[in-house]
Design a protein around this motif. Structure first.
Motif, PDB file in Angstrom:
ATOM      1  N   ASP A 135      -3.888   7.409 -26.336  1.00 11.17           N
ATOM      2  CA  ASP A 135      -3.730   8.848 -26.116  1.00 11.17           C
ATOM      3  C   ASP A 135      -3.518   9.099 -24.622  1.00 11.17           C
ATOM      4  N   GLN A 136      -2.301   9.513 -24.273  1.00 15.10           N
ATOM      5  CA  GLN A 136      -1.958   9.720 -22.874  1.00 15.10           C
ATOM      6  C   GLN A 136      -2.445  11.098 -22.458  1.00 15.10           C
ATOM      7  N   GLN A 137      -3.501  11.136 -21.666  1.00 19.65           N
ATOM      8  CA  GLN A 137      -4.075  12.416 -21.276  1.00 19.65           C
ATOM      9  C   GLN A 137      -3.369  13.030 -20.070  1.00 19.65           C
ATOM     10  N   VAL A 138      -2.616  12.219 -19.370  1.00 21.76           N
ATOM     11  CA  VAL A 138      -1.836  12.714 -18.225  1.00 21.76           C
ATOM     12  C   VAL A 138      -0.393  12.290 -18.466  1.00 21.76           C
ATOM     13  N   LYS A 139       0.500  13.260 -18.441  1.00 19.54           N
ATOM     14  CA  LYS A 139       1.880  12.969 -18.808  1.00 19.54           C
ATOM     15  C   LYS A 139       2.849  13.392 -17.712  1.00 19.54           C
ATOM     16  N   GLN A 140       3.774  12.514 -17.436  1.00 16.61           N
ATOM     17  CA  GLN A 140       4.888  12.845 -16.562  1.00 16.61           C
ATOM     18  C   GLN A 140       6.130  12.668 -17.417  1.00 16.61           C
ATOM     19  N   ASN A 141       6.693  13.764 -17.839  1.00 12.00           N
ATOM     20  CA  ASN A 141       7.748  13.713 -18.845  1.00 12.00           C
ATOM     21  C   ASN A 141       9.122  13.370 -18.300  1.00 12.00           C
ATOM     22  N   SER A 142       9.265  13.387 -16.975  1.00 10.15           N
ATOM     23  CA  SER A 142      10.554  13.022 -16.397  1.00 10.15           C
ATOM     24  C   SER A 142      10.445  11.636 -15.793  1.00 10.15           C
ATOM     25  N   PRO A 143      11.063  10.649 -16.411  1.00  8.28           N
ATOM     26  CA  PRO A 143      10.968   9.288 -15.859  1.00  8.28           C
ATOM     27  C   PRO A 143      11.693   9.156 -14.522  1.00  8.28           C
ATOM     28  N   SER A 144      12.713   9.988 -14.294  1.00 11.15           N
ATOM     29  CA  SER A 144      13.461   9.852 -13.055  1.00 11.15           C
ATOM     30  C   SER A 144      13.970  11.207 -12.585  1.00 11.15           C
ATOM     31  N   LEU A 145      14.246  11.263 -11.274  1.00 12.49           N
ATOM     32  CA  LEU A 145      14.724  12.496 -10.647  1.00 12.49           C
ATOM     33  C   LEU A 145      15.578  12.111  -9.448  1.00 12.49           C
ATOM     34  N   SER A 146      16.732  12.752  -9.314  1.00  8.64           N
ATOM     35  CA  SER A 146      17.602  12.523  -8.153  1.00  8.64           C
ATOM     36  C   SER A 146      17.792  13.829  -7.405  1.00  8.64           C
ATOM     37  N   VAL A 147      17.669  13.759  -6.087  1.00  6.10           N
ATOM     38  CA  VAL A 147      17.744  14.958  -5.251  1.00  6.10           C
ATOM     39  C   VAL A 147      18.544  14.626  -3.998  1.00  6.10           C
ATOM     40  N   GLN A 148      19.291  15.587  -3.518  1.00  4.63           N
ATOM     41  CA  GLN A 148      20.021  15.408  -2.264  1.00  4.63           C
ATOM     42  C   GLN A 148      19.061  15.505  -1.083  1.00  4.63           C
ATOM     43  N   GLU A 149      19.336  14.717  -0.077  1.00  5.56           N
ATOM     44  CA  GLU A 149      18.542  14.765   1.156  1.00  5.56           C
ATOM     45  C   GLU A 149      18.524  16.191   1.703  1.00  5.56           C
ATOM     46  N   GLY A 150      17.337  16.621   2.114  1.00  2.00           N
ATOM     47  CA  GLY A 150      17.182  17.960   2.684  1.00  2.00           C
ATOM     48  C   GLY A 150      16.792  19.023   1.676  1.00  2.00           C
ATOM     49  N   ARG A 151      17.001  18.722   0.378  1.00  2.10           N
ATOM     50  CA  ARG A 151      16.657  19.687  -0.661  1.00  2.10           C
ATOM     51  C   ARG A 151      15.207  19.490  -1.085  1.00  2.10           C
ATOM     52  N   ILE A 152      14.753  20.342  -1.987  1.00  2.00           N
ATOM     53  CA  ILE A 152      13.388  20.247  -2.488  1.00  2.00           C
ATOM     54  C   ILE A 152      13.319  19.303  -3.690  1.00  2.00           C
ATOM     55  N   SER A 153      12.292  18.464  -3.710  1.00  2.00           N
ATOM     56  CA  SER A 153      12.002  17.643  -4.887  1.00  2.00           C
ATOM     57  C   SER A 153      10.777  18.237  -5.570  1.00  2.00           C
ATOM     58  N   ILE A 154      10.860  18.410  -6.863  1.00  2.00           N
ATOM     59  CA  ILE A 154       9.724  18.934  -7.627  1.00  2.00           C
ATOM     60  C   ILE A 154       9.389  17.953  -8.731  1.00  2.00           C
ATOM     61  N   LEU A 155       8.200  17.387  -8.645  1.00  6.72           N
ATOM     62  CA  LEU A 155       7.747  16.443  -9.662  1.00  6.72           C
ATOM     63  C   LEU A 155       6.628  17.099 -10.458  1.00  6.72           C
ATOM     64  N   ASN A 156       6.696  16.957 -11.759  1.00 10.90           N
ATOM     65  CA  ASN A 156       5.775  17.653 -12.641  1.00 10.90           C
ATOM     66  C   ASN A 156       4.829  16.713 -13.374  1.00 10.90           C
ATOM     67  N   CYS A 157       3.693  17.276 -13.734  1.00 10.77           N
ATOM     68  CA  CYS A 157       2.655  16.504 -14.404  1.00 10.77           C
ATOM     69  C   CYS A 157       1.870  17.455 -15.310  1.00 10.77           C
ATOM     70  N   ASP A 158       1.629  17.034 -16.539  1.00 15.26           N
ATOM     71  CA  ASP A 158       0.831  17.822 -17.475  1.00 15.26           C
ATOM     72  C   ASP A 158      -0.381  17.021 -17.920  1.00 15.26           C
ATOM     73  N   TYR A 159      -1.472  17.719 -18.197  1.00 17.11           N
ATOM     74  CA  TYR A 159      -2.662  17.025 -18.670  1.00 17.11           C
ATOM     75  C   TYR A 159      -3.245  17.762 -19.864  1.00 17.11           C
ATOM     76  N   THR A 160      -4.038  17.050 -20.621  1.00 15.85           N
ATOM     77  CA  THR A 160      -4.564  17.641 -21.854  1.00 15.85           C
ATOM     78  C   THR A 160      -6.074  17.871 -21.813  1.00 15.85           C
ATOM     79  N   ASN A 161      -6.766  17.150 -20.962  1.00 17.72           N
ATOM     80  CA  ASN A 161      -8.223  17.220 -20.963  1.00 17.72           C
ATOM     81  C   ASN A 161      -8.721  18.331 -20.032  1.00 17.72           C
ATOM     82  N   SER A 162      -9.362  19.323 -20.583  1.00 15.31           N
ATOM     83  CA  SER A 162      -9.835  20.451 -19.777  1.00 15.31           C
ATOM     84  C   SER A 162     -11.008  20.073 -18.867  1.00 15.31           C
ATOM     85  N   MET A 163     -11.545  18.876 -19.047  1.00 21.49           N
ATOM     86  CA  MET A 163     -12.635  18.423 -18.171  1.00 21.49           C
ATOM     87  C   MET A 163     -12.123  17.901 -16.826  1.00 21.49           C
ATOM     88  N   PHE A 164     -10.833  17.666 -16.717  1.00 18.07           N
ATOM     89  CA  PHE A 164     -10.288  17.185 -15.452  1.00 18.07           C
ATOM     90  C   PHE A 164     -10.434  18.273 -14.390  1.00 18.07           C
TER      91      PHE A 164
END
Lengths: 114, 112
Positions: A1-30
């Motif tokens: 049971d994966q309690q922490v998930k990163q649903n995007s395996p990869s991301l490409s961004v141009q230099e100088g731009r913003i990179s946004i990496l996302n993470c979801d979790y299921t356990n409310s005790m975190f």
């Protein structure tokens, strides 16, 4: 049971731009969250953390946002640089309430294009 | 301060053998955790030690064991190696459970 998930395996961004990496979790005790960066053949390097009493934490070009109601956190890198190209892991812990361990996502590979 | 060190860095074994990996934490850190990293699986938690006591263990078979010494150094042992044990094994140390973990470079284990 994966309690922490990163649903995007990869991301490409141009230099100088913003990179946004996302993470979801299921356990409310975190209540403590971290981001790590990992280069090939090296161990992960700690980047930035946030506790559940905050919704934002900044350190230079790196900002982590926490949305507790959505059980979602994100890492913003501004501006992105080629040296930021690496695999990024988010991790979460609830201390003794979650067994004194950190739960890691599967990582997002960021490529910053010059 | 010296970082987390792991020895050896690379290891090649055959099925059925056993292996011992070593981790020296950052001075003053009493918590040591071990992780297995395989492609696409992220970091899978093996176990965590604090002051020589195993406080938690991940969902791995009993072939995986560990211990921590009074100087906080830790060892991980895998017996009766299987092909699927090939992975990068990472050790991390921290001052406590609400402190960031600092990782070593890992031991790359290949089982043939």
């Amino acid at each position: 049971d994966q309690q922490v998930k990163q649903n995007s395996p990869s991301l490409s961004v141009q230099e100088g731009r913003i990179s946004i990496l996302n993470c979801d979790y299921t356990n409310s005790m975190f209540d403590y969250f971290l981001w790590y960066k990992k280069y090939p053949a090296e161990g992960p390097t700690f980047l930035i953390s946030i506790s559940s009493i905050k919704d934002k934490n900044e350190d230079g070009r790196f900002t982590v946002f926490l949305n507790k109601s959505a059980k979602h956190l994100s890492l913003h890198i501004v501006p992105s640089q080629p040296g930021d190209s690496a695999v990024y892991f988010c991790a979460a812990s609830g201390g003794i309430n979650t067994g004194n361990q950190f739960y890691f996502g599967t990582g997002t590979s960021l490529t910053v294009i010059p | 301060k010296a970082g987390v060190t792991q020895t050896p860095r690379y290891l090649i074994k055959t099925r059925g053998q056993q292996v011992t990996l070593s981790c020296s934490p950052i001075s003053g850190h009493r918590s040591v955790s071990w992780y297995q990293q395989t492609p696409g699986q992220g970091l899978q938690f093996l176990f965590e030690y604090f002051s020589e006591t195993q406080r938690n263990k991940g969902n791995f078979p009993g072939r995986f064991s560990g211990r921590q010494f009074s100087n906080s150094r830790s060892e991980m042992n895998v017996s009766t190696l299987e092909l699927g044990d090939s992975a990068l094994y990472l050790c991390a140390s921290s001052q406590g459970v609400y402190n960031e973990q600092f990782f070593g470079p890992g031991t790359r284990l290949t089982v043939l």
